[in-house]
Design a protein around this motif. Structure first.
Motif, PDB file in Angstrom:
ATOM      1  N   ALA A 109       5.433   9.769  14.751  1.00  0.00           N
ATOM      2  CA  ALA A 109       5.537   8.458  15.390  1.00  0.00           C
ATOM      3  C   ALA A 109       4.512   7.491  14.797  1.00  0.00           C
ATOM      4  CB  ALA A 109       5.342   8.583  16.898  1.00  0.00           C
ATOM      5  N   GLY A 110       3.301   7.969  14.545  1.00  0.00           N
ATOM      6  CA  GLY A 110       2.268   7.120  13.939  1.00  0.00           C
ATOM      7  C   GLY A 110       2.656   6.681  12.539  1.00  0.00           C
ATOM      8  N   GLY A 111       3.256   7.581  11.766  1.00  0.00           N
ATOM      9  CA  GLY A 111       3.725   7.230  10.424  1.00  0.00           C
ATOM     10  C   GLY A 111       4.815   6.173  10.471  1.00  0.00           C
ATOM     11  N   ARG A 112       5.715   6.300  11.451  1.00  0.00           N
ATOM     12  CA  ARG A 112       6.784   5.308  11.600  1.00  0.00           C
ATOM     13  C   ARG A 112       6.179   3.938  11.918  1.00  0.00           C
ATOM     14  NH1 ARG A 112       9.204   3.550  16.091  1.00  0.00           N
ATOM     15  NH2 ARG A 112       8.411   5.302  17.279  1.00  0.00           N
ATOM     16  N   ARG A 113       5.209   3.908  12.813  1.00  0.00           N
ATOM     17  CA  ARG A 113       4.559   2.635  13.151  1.00  0.00           C
ATOM     18  C   ARG A 113       3.879   2.028  11.923  1.00  0.00           C
ATOM     19  NH1 ARG A 113       3.493   5.294  17.978  1.00  0.00           N
ATOM     20  NH2 ARG A 113       1.467   6.037  17.281  1.00  0.00           N
TER      21      ARG A 113
ATOM     22  N   GLN B 195       0.866  -1.172   0.000  1.00  0.00           N
ATOM     23  CA  GLN B 195       0.000   0.000   0.000  1.00  0.00           C
ATOM     24  C   GLN B 195       0.901   1.219   0.000  1.00  0.00           C
ATOM     25  OE1 GLN B 195      -2.316  -0.371   3.527  1.00  0.00           O
ATOM     26  NE2 GLN B 195      -3.668  -1.902   2.665  1.00  0.00           N
ATOM     27  N   THR B 196       0.581   2.141  -0.868  1.00  0.00           N
ATOM     28  CA  THR B 196       1.337   3.379  -0.890  1.00  0.00           C
ATOM     29  C   THR B 196       0.353   4.524  -0.984  1.00  0.00           C
ATOM     30  OG1 THR B 196       1.519   3.276  -3.286  1.00  0.00           O
ATOM     31  CG2 THR B 196       3.343   2.344  -2.020  1.00  0.00           C
ATOM     32  N   GLY B 197       0.838   5.704  -0.794  1.00  0.00           N
ATOM     33  CA  GLY B 197      -0.020   6.869  -0.911  1.00  0.00           C
ATOM     34  C   GLY B 197      -0.498   7.358   0.439  1.00  0.00           C
ATOM     35  N   PRO B 198      -1.407   8.344   0.416  1.00  0.00           N
ATOM     36  CA  PRO B 198      -1.850   8.969   1.654  1.00  0.00           C
ATOM     37  C   PRO B 198      -2.612   8.037   2.581  1.00  0.00           C
ATOM     38  CG  PRO B 198      -2.910   9.982  -0.268  1.00  0.00           C
ATOM     39  CD  PRO B 198      -1.973   8.931  -0.760  1.00  0.00           C
ATOM     40  N   ALA B 199      -3.216   6.970   2.043  1.00  0.00           N
ATOM     41  CA  ALA B 199      -4.002   6.092   2.907  1.00  0.00           C
ATOM     42  C   ALA B 199      -3.119   5.241   3.824  1.00  0.00           C
ATOM     43  CB  ALA B 199      -4.870   5.172   2.057  1.00  0.00           C
ATOM     44  N   VAL B 200      -1.853   5.039   3.409  1.00  0.00           N
ATOM     45  CA  VAL B 200      -0.965   4.218   4.228  1.00  0.00           C
ATOM     46  C   VAL B 200      -0.705   4.917   5.547  1.00  0.00           C
ATOM     47  CG1 VAL B 200       1.347   3.248   4.409  1.00  0.00           C
ATOM     48  CG2 VAL B 200       0.134   3.161   2.247  1.00  0.00           C
ATOM     49  N   GLY B 201      -1.048   4.260   6.596  1.00  0.00           N
ATOM     50  CA  GLY B 201      -0.764   4.799   7.921  1.00  0.00           C
ATOM     51  C   GLY B 201      -1.653   5.948   8.324  1.00  0.00           C
ATOM     52  N   GLY B 202      -2.714   6.231   7.570  1.00  0.00           N
ATOM     53  CA  GLY B 202      -3.583   7.345   7.910  1.00  0.00           C
ATOM     54  C   GLY B 202      -4.149   7.216   9.307  1.00  0.00           C
TER      55      GLY B 202
ATOM     56  N   GLY C  93      -4.113   8.634  14.944  1.00  0.00           N
ATOM     57  CA  GLY C  93      -4.058   8.222  16.347  1.00  0.00           C
ATOM     58  C   GLY C  93      -2.843   8.795  17.051  1.00  0.00           C
ATOM     59  N   GLY C  94      -1.696   8.788  16.337  1.00  0.00           N
ATOM     60  CA  GLY C  94      -0.474   9.365  16.916  1.00  0.00           C
ATOM     61  C   GLY C  94      -0.634  10.850  17.172  1.00  0.00           C
ATOM     62  N   ALA C  95      -1.282  11.551  16.241  1.00  0.00           N
ATOM     63  CA  ALA C  95      -1.494  12.986  16.417  1.00  0.00           C
ATOM     64  C   ALA C  95      -2.387  13.264  17.619  1.00  0.00           C
ATOM     65  CB  ALA C  95      -2.115  13.582  15.152  1.00  0.00           C
ATOM     66  N   ALA C  96      -3.444  12.468  17.771  1.00  0.00           N
ATOM     67  CA  ALA C  96      -4.365  12.661  18.904  1.00  0.00           C
ATOM     68  C   ALA C  96      -3.653  12.405  20.231  1.00  0.00           C
ATOM     69  CB  ALA C  96      -5.577  11.741  18.758  1.00  0.00           C
ATOM     70  N   ARG C  97      -2.886  11.303  20.277  1.00  0.00           N
ATOM     71  CA  ARG C  97      -2.151  11.003  21.516  1.00  0.00           C
ATOM     72  C   ARG C  97      -1.109  12.080  21.802  1.00  0.00           C
ATOM     73  NH1 ARG C  97      -2.809   5.961  19.273  1.00  0.00           N
ATOM     74  NH2 ARG C  97      -0.781   6.017  18.251  1.00  0.00           N
TER      75      ARG C  97
ATOM     76  N   ARG D  71       4.707   2.450   8.749  1.00  0.00           N
ATOM     77  CA  ARG D  71       5.722   1.936   7.830  1.00  0.00           C
ATOM     78  C   ARG D  71       6.296   0.611   8.338  1.00  0.00           C
ATOM     79  NH1 ARG D  71       6.718   7.355   7.794  1.00  0.00           N
ATOM     80  NH2 ARG D  71       8.442   7.190   9.280  1.00  0.00           N
ATOM     81  N   GLN D  72       6.514   0.513   9.636  1.00  0.00           N
ATOM     82  CA  GLN D  72       7.024  -0.732  10.203  1.00  0.00           C
ATOM     83  C   GLN D  72       6.018  -1.863  10.002  1.00  0.00           C
ATOM     84  OE1 GLN D  72       7.799   0.509  14.224  1.00  0.00           O
ATOM     85  NE2 GLN D  72       9.957   0.969  13.813  1.00  0.00           N
ATOM     86  N   GLN D  73       4.750  -1.564  10.205  1.00  0.00           N
ATOM     87  CA  GLN D  73       3.703  -2.569  10.038  1.00  0.00           C
ATOM     88  C   GLN D  73       3.640  -3.023   8.579  1.00  0.00           C
ATOM     89  OE1 GLN D  73      -0.282  -1.158  10.809  1.00  0.00           O
ATOM     90  NE2 GLN D  73      -0.957  -3.184  11.448  1.00  0.00           N
ATOM     91  N   GLN D  74       3.730  -2.091   7.642  1.00  0.00           N
ATOM     92  CA  GLN D  74       3.685  -2.446   6.216  1.00  0.00           C
ATOM     93  C   GLN D  74       4.903  -3.270   5.827  1.00  0.00           C
ATOM     94  OE1 GLN D  74       1.070  -1.863   4.145  1.00  0.00           O
ATOM     95  NE2 GLN D  74       2.143  -3.216   2.745  1.00  0.00           N
ATOM     96  N   ALA D  75       6.070  -2.930   6.353  1.00  0.00           N
ATOM     97  CA  ALA D  75       7.282  -3.692   6.054  1.00  0.00           C
ATOM     98  C   ALA D  75       7.153  -5.126   6.572  1.00  0.00           C
ATOM     99  CB  ALA D  75       8.499  -3.011   6.667  1.00  0.00           C
ATOM    100  N   ALA D  76       6.576  -5.299   7.754  1.00  0.00           N
ATOM    101  CA  ALA D  76       6.381  -6.641   8.306  1.00  0.00           C
ATOM    102  C   ALA D  76       5.418  -7.444   7.434  1.00  0.00           C
ATOM    103  CB  ALA D  76       5.864  -6.554   9.739  1.00  0.00           C
ATOM    104  N   GLN D  77       4.366  -6.817   6.939  1.00  0.00           N
ATOM    105  CA  GLN D  77       3.414  -7.506   6.071  1.00  0.00           C
ATOM    106  C   GLN D  77       4.078  -7.915   4.757  1.00  0.00           C
ATOM    107  OE1 GLN D  77       0.209  -4.684   5.796  1.00  0.00           O
ATOM    108  NE2 GLN D  77      -0.751  -5.361   7.695  1.00  0.00           N
ATOM    109  N   ASN D  78       4.928  -7.034   4.217  1.00  0.00           N
ATOM    110  CA  ASN D  78       5.632  -7.353   2.974  1.00  0.00           C
ATOM    111  C   ASN D  78       6.589  -8.526   3.183  1.00  0.00           C
ATOM    112  OD1 ASN D  78       4.303  -5.347   1.596  1.00  0.00           O
ATOM    113  ND2 ASN D  78       5.973  -3.880   1.723  1.00  0.00           N
ATOM    114  N   GLN D  79       7.295  -8.544   4.304  1.00  0.00           N
ATOM    115  CA  GLN D  79       8.208  -9.646   4.593  1.00  0.00           C
ATOM    116  C   GLN D  79       7.449 -10.962   4.717  1.00  0.00           C
ATOM    117  OE1 GLN D  79      10.329  -8.247   8.085  1.00  0.00           O
ATOM    118  NE2 GLN D  79      12.199  -8.033   6.878  1.00  0.00           N
ATOM    119  N   GLN D  80       6.316 -10.924   5.355  1.00  0.00           N
ATOM    120  CA  GLN D  80       5.509 -12.139   5.517  1.00  0.00           C
ATOM    121  C   GLN D  80       5.043 -12.651   4.153  1.00  0.00           C
ATOM    122  OE1 GLN D  80       1.965 -11.659   7.873  1.00  0.00           O
ATOM    123  NE2 GLN D  80       1.643 -13.845   8.068  1.00  0.00           N
ATOM    124  N   ALA D  81       4.604 -11.752   3.288  1.00  0.00           N
ATOM    125  CA  ALA D  81       4.144 -12.155   1.958  1.00  0.00           C
ATOM    126  C   ALA D  81       5.304 -12.733   1.145  1.00  0.00           C
ATOM    127  CB  ALA D  81       3.526 -10.967   1.229  1.00  0.00           C
TER     128      ALA D  81
END
Length: 156
Positions: A113-117, A68-75, A80-84, A119-129
């Motif tokens: 911080a939310g964006g970093r999380r 997934q790429t674009g603005p929807a990734v990590g939205g 949530g990070g911004a609110a916290r 990206r990490q989540q997407q990288a883990a999903q890519n590795q699993q695939a």
């Protein structure tokens, strides 16, 4: 930043394609089979391995990992990070008498911080695939090698 991330993902997919191709077994005609006979046997064993495992290596190799790429990734992660961050920043800012300024700074830090999380989540999903694709190819090549061994070839 987004362009760099897309480039990184494209490179990762290419590296995976080369890694999958490198796993193809080496076939040696141990009983003096001719090149023509070896070609026929390899073709028949490829068809048998595909039929018996249900795995088509061309389909596996051409299907990239879900990305997934674009603005929807990590939205959601960024929001949530911004609110916290805003809540924490407002609390800290209230101590110093600048709750609004603290909330603003906290929101920016929380968004990053939310964006970093995300990206990490997407990288883990890519590795699993990618790991799943490698497992499929290994299963196919085990069947392919078994067929060729049964026809008198040495497989490495």
């Amino acid at each position: 930043m987004l362009r760099a991330m897309r480039l990184f993902i494209a490179l990762a997919v290419l590296l995976f394609a080369f890694a999958a191709a490198a796993q193809r077994p080496i076939v040696y005609p141990a009983k003096g089979q001719s090149a023509q006979q070896q070609g026929q046997d390899e073709g028949q064993c490829a068809a048998w391995a595909k039929q018996s495992t249900g795995i088509d290596p061309a389909v596996v190799a051409s299907s990239p990992a879900p990305q997934q790429t674009g603005p929807a990734v990590g939205g959601g992660q960024r929001l949530g990070g911004a609110a916290r961050g805003a809540a924490g920043g407002a609390a800290l800012g209230a101590i110093t008498g600048a709750a609004g300024k603290g909330a603003g700074v906290g929101a920016v830090v929380g968004t990053m911080a939310g964006g970093r999380r995300a990206r990490q989540q997407q990288a883990a999903q890519n590795q699993q695939a990618q790991a799943q694709q490698q497992d499929l190819m290994q299963t196919y090549y085990r069947a392919y090698g078994a067929c060729l061994e049964g026809r008198g070839y040495t497989i490495k």
